[in-house]
Motif scaffolding. Structure first.
Motif, mmCIF file in Angstrom:
data_model
loop_
_atom_site.group_PDB
_atom_site.id
_atom_site.type_symbol
_atom_site.label_atom_id
_atom_site.label_comp_id
_atom_site.label_asym_id
_atom_site.label_seq_id
_atom_site.Cartn_x
_atom_site.Cartn_y
_atom_site.Cartn_z
ATOM 1 N N SER A 1 53.282 35.264 34.803
ATOM 2 C CA SER A 1 51.876 35.672 34.768
ATOM 3 C C SER A 1 51.602 36.700 33.682
ATOM 4 O O SER A 1 50.452 36.887 33.270
ATOM 5 N N VAL B 1 47.140 41.786 36.714
ATOM 6 C CA VAL B 1 47.406 40.352 36.658
ATOM 7 C C VAL B 1 46.682 39.650 37.797
ATOM 8 O O VAL B 1 45.941 40.253 38.559
ATOM 9 N N LYS B 2 46.914 38.357 37.907
ATOM 10 C CA LYS B 2 46.165 37.530 38.846
ATOM 11 C C LYS B 2 46.421 37.921 40.297
ATOM 12 O O LYS B 2 47.354 38.659 40.620
ATOM 13 N N LYS C 1 49.865 37.874 42.119
ATOM 14 C CA LYS C 1 50.774 38.971 41.836
ATOM 15 C C LYS C 1 50.413 40.182 42.694
ATOM 16 O O LYS C 1 51.279 40.885 43.202
#
Length: 590
Positions: free
Chosen positions: A205, A444-445, A448
């Motif tokens: 990621s 991050v997304k 995560k």
């Protein structure tokens, strides 16, 4: 191309061989009519020269898709099947060039991440090469472009899809190649002039690029090095010397720079890639130039950069001058040049990931040619197939989650005339710990974040008294005697009397872990608090039986263990004063 050169890979401009197939609406490598069912050269180990593997170019999805070699058509014979057709004459329509070929089934759209990511250059620019099956027609030709040397056992033995990836990227100032007589030191064997450590997270990621200052004072370890005759020579280490002496000097090879990085950061490298001055020139030209921004006029006679304030598209010699300039930016030193190079790399990556590049087969092939000629890689990734596999992993992260950071340093206090730097502590160790523990330097997304939340939750809840904690201690890569030292510390100073030394672990671990059963969670939380363990170090699993036949937890001391009482918690935020920037933002050099 003259008649004598026809059919030779070295005489063919790959970019000129792409034509539009009207049946599919896709660009394809133009072949002779008999080539539609000919064997496609494939990666070594994937079924021989006739196999193309999964991505091979075929007429109707036959032999190359299955990895089997299709026979040459009788009308053309074997020789005709392998020779590319002549270049299309001016005015000939693409559909005429493709006449006689069977139509192809429309290929499914490929994810943007399925690209080959290669690093090259004095500044080690990113290169993305399309991993289409047709590109493998040049497999052997591109393989012959690549130079490889042994990693001398300094690396992990190769990257893996199920863990984080660490790659050492080196730009050397050694004079190699035409037109580079005016760069670098004339009689030097070269140095590690520009050094970057690329860390790609386990879940792909995010990624971090650490810039290592060339004038950093550090220790270079002894370096076992493979000689030309296959024998091994140990090049003696050196204490308190410039980092850039880890390459070239005393016959040191890139594997020695790998060992130096591991000693410095605690990160074990999977691979290395090295390039010289030519890479920036050829790669920027292949991609059609890179956009940069200057906050002021720059005229540097040393690097030969002469650009006015504002935005510019640079390539070739001008691009090399840009990444080499330092006296005219910032404070005029190497640290200012590092920031300039990070800006350049971010811009290069944005250009390479743009549709203008990714949808242009001629550009992608030109990049493949330039990239493979510019690289020296370790022998674990010395083929296009291996580079493609690596690139498929490296191309998955989003540009906004690629962070450039410079290792924090201060002027060397031992010098009256400041020429070198030393690590700034504790910030440097905190930054190294974040990278080792796979902590992103950017947001991050959501997945995560959920993982981090789950790790934090393991530390929340009741804690058992220290006297009730049962734990077996294993040495899984820490210094010799660490398990016994920890046992004594826990029993005497912390009251964990139900602990025992269980010897060495079956295999070494990079990080210290605590494995426990669900009904031992309160014991685990107490031991984590005592040891300074993070939630990531806590591994819910099963208990084991100790020497008294009673269920116990297992504490395995990894290579990150620094001694009893030294906390192992990874910082959650980037330390203050660490210079960093993300690859998705445009910065203007000051």
């Amino acid at each position: 191309m003259d008649a004598q050169g026809r059919g030779r890979a070295d005489d063919i401009d790959p970019a000129d061989q792409w034509v539009l197939n009207p049946n599919t609406g896709e660009y394809e490598l133009r072949l002779a009519p008999s080539a539609a069912q000919s064997a496609v050269p494939g990666p070594r180990g994937s079924g021989g020269r006739g196999a193309s593997g999964r991505g091979g170019a075929t007429g109707q999805g036959g032999a190359a898709r299955t990895g089997r070699t299709a026979p040459a058509r009788r009308s053309g014979g074997a020789a005709a099947a392998e020779a590319p057709s002549p270049r299309r004459r001016t005015g000939t329509a693409p559909s005429e060039a493709a006449a006689g070929r069977r139509g192809r089934r429309p290929a499914p759209k490929k994810a943007k991440g399925k690209k080959v990511l290669m690093w090259t250059g004095g500044t080690l620019a990113f290169v993305l090469i399309g991993a289409s099956g047709a590109a493998y027609l040049y497999y052997e030709h591109l393989n012959n472009n690549i130079t490889s040397v042994s990693d001398d056992g300094a690396g992990t033995g190769g990257f893996s899809k199920d863990r984080a990836i660490n790659i050492l990227l080196i730009g050397t100032d050694k004079r190699t190649g035409k037109g580079n007589e005016g760069y670098g030191d004339k009689n030097s064997a070269g140095h590690a002039d520009t050094t970057l450590v690329l860390h790609v997270s386990k879940d792909r990621s995010n990624a971090t690029v650490l810039s290592i200052p060339r004038d950093l004072i550090t220790d270079i370890p002894d370096c076992p090095t493979t000689q030309e005759d296959g024998s091994e020579k140990v090049i003696p280490g050196q204490q308190r010397t410039r980092f850039n002496n880890s390459l070239g000097q005393e016959e040191r090879t890139p594997s020695c720079t790998m060992r130096t990085i591991t000693e410095l950061t605690g990160l074990k490298m999977d691979h290395f890639m090295v390039a010289d001055f030519n890479a920036v020139k050829t790669l920027t030209s292949a991609v059609g130039g890179v956009e940069v921004c200057l906050a002021k006029d720059i005229k540097d006679p040393d690097s030969k950069l002469d650009l006015p304030k504002g935005e510019h598209t640079i390539e070739g010699e001008e691009a090399l001058a840009f990444v080499r300039t330092r006296h005219s930016v910032g404070f005029g030193g190497d640290l200012s040049r590092i920031e300039l190079q990070q800006q350049f790399l971010g811009s290069m990556l944005r250009k390479l990931k743009s549709n203008d590049t990714l949808t242009s087969p001629p550009k992608m092939i030109k990049l493949a040619e330039a990239g493979t000629k510019a690289l020296t890689v370790d022998d674990q990734i010395s083929t296009i197939k291996k580079l493609a596999d690596l690139g498929a992993e490296l191309g998955k992260f989003d540009t906004k989650n690629l962070t450039f950071a410079t290792v924090p340093v201060i002027d060397n206090p031992a010098e009256k005339v400041k020429a070198t730097v030393v690590l700034k502590e504790p910030q440097a160790q905190q930054l190294f710990a974040m990278v080792r523990d796979d902590v992103s330097l950017t947001e991050v997304k959501k997945e995560k974040k959920k993982e981090k939340a789950a790790e934090a939750a393991r530390l929340k809840g009741s804690k058992a008294p220290a006297s009730e904690v049962r734990v077996r201690i294993l040495n899984g890569g820490a210094d010799a005697g660490s398990a016994q030292e920890t046992l004594s510390w826990l029993q005497v100073q912390q009251g964990v009397t139900r602990s025992e030394n269980a010897g060495n672990a079956e295999r070494p671990l990079a990080k210290t872990t605590l494995e426990y059963a669900p009904d031992q969670a309160d014991q685990a939380r107490r031991l984590a608090a005592i040891m300074g363990l993070s939630g990531a170090a806590m591994k819910p699993g099963e208990s084991v039986t100790n020497s008294q036949g009673v269920p116990a937890m297992t504490l395995t001391l990894g290579k990150d263990f620094e001694g009893a009482g030294v906390p192992l918690t990874t910082p959650a935020k980037v330390p203050e004063d660490v210079q960093k920037a993300t690859a998705d933002k445009v910065e203007c050099a000051k």
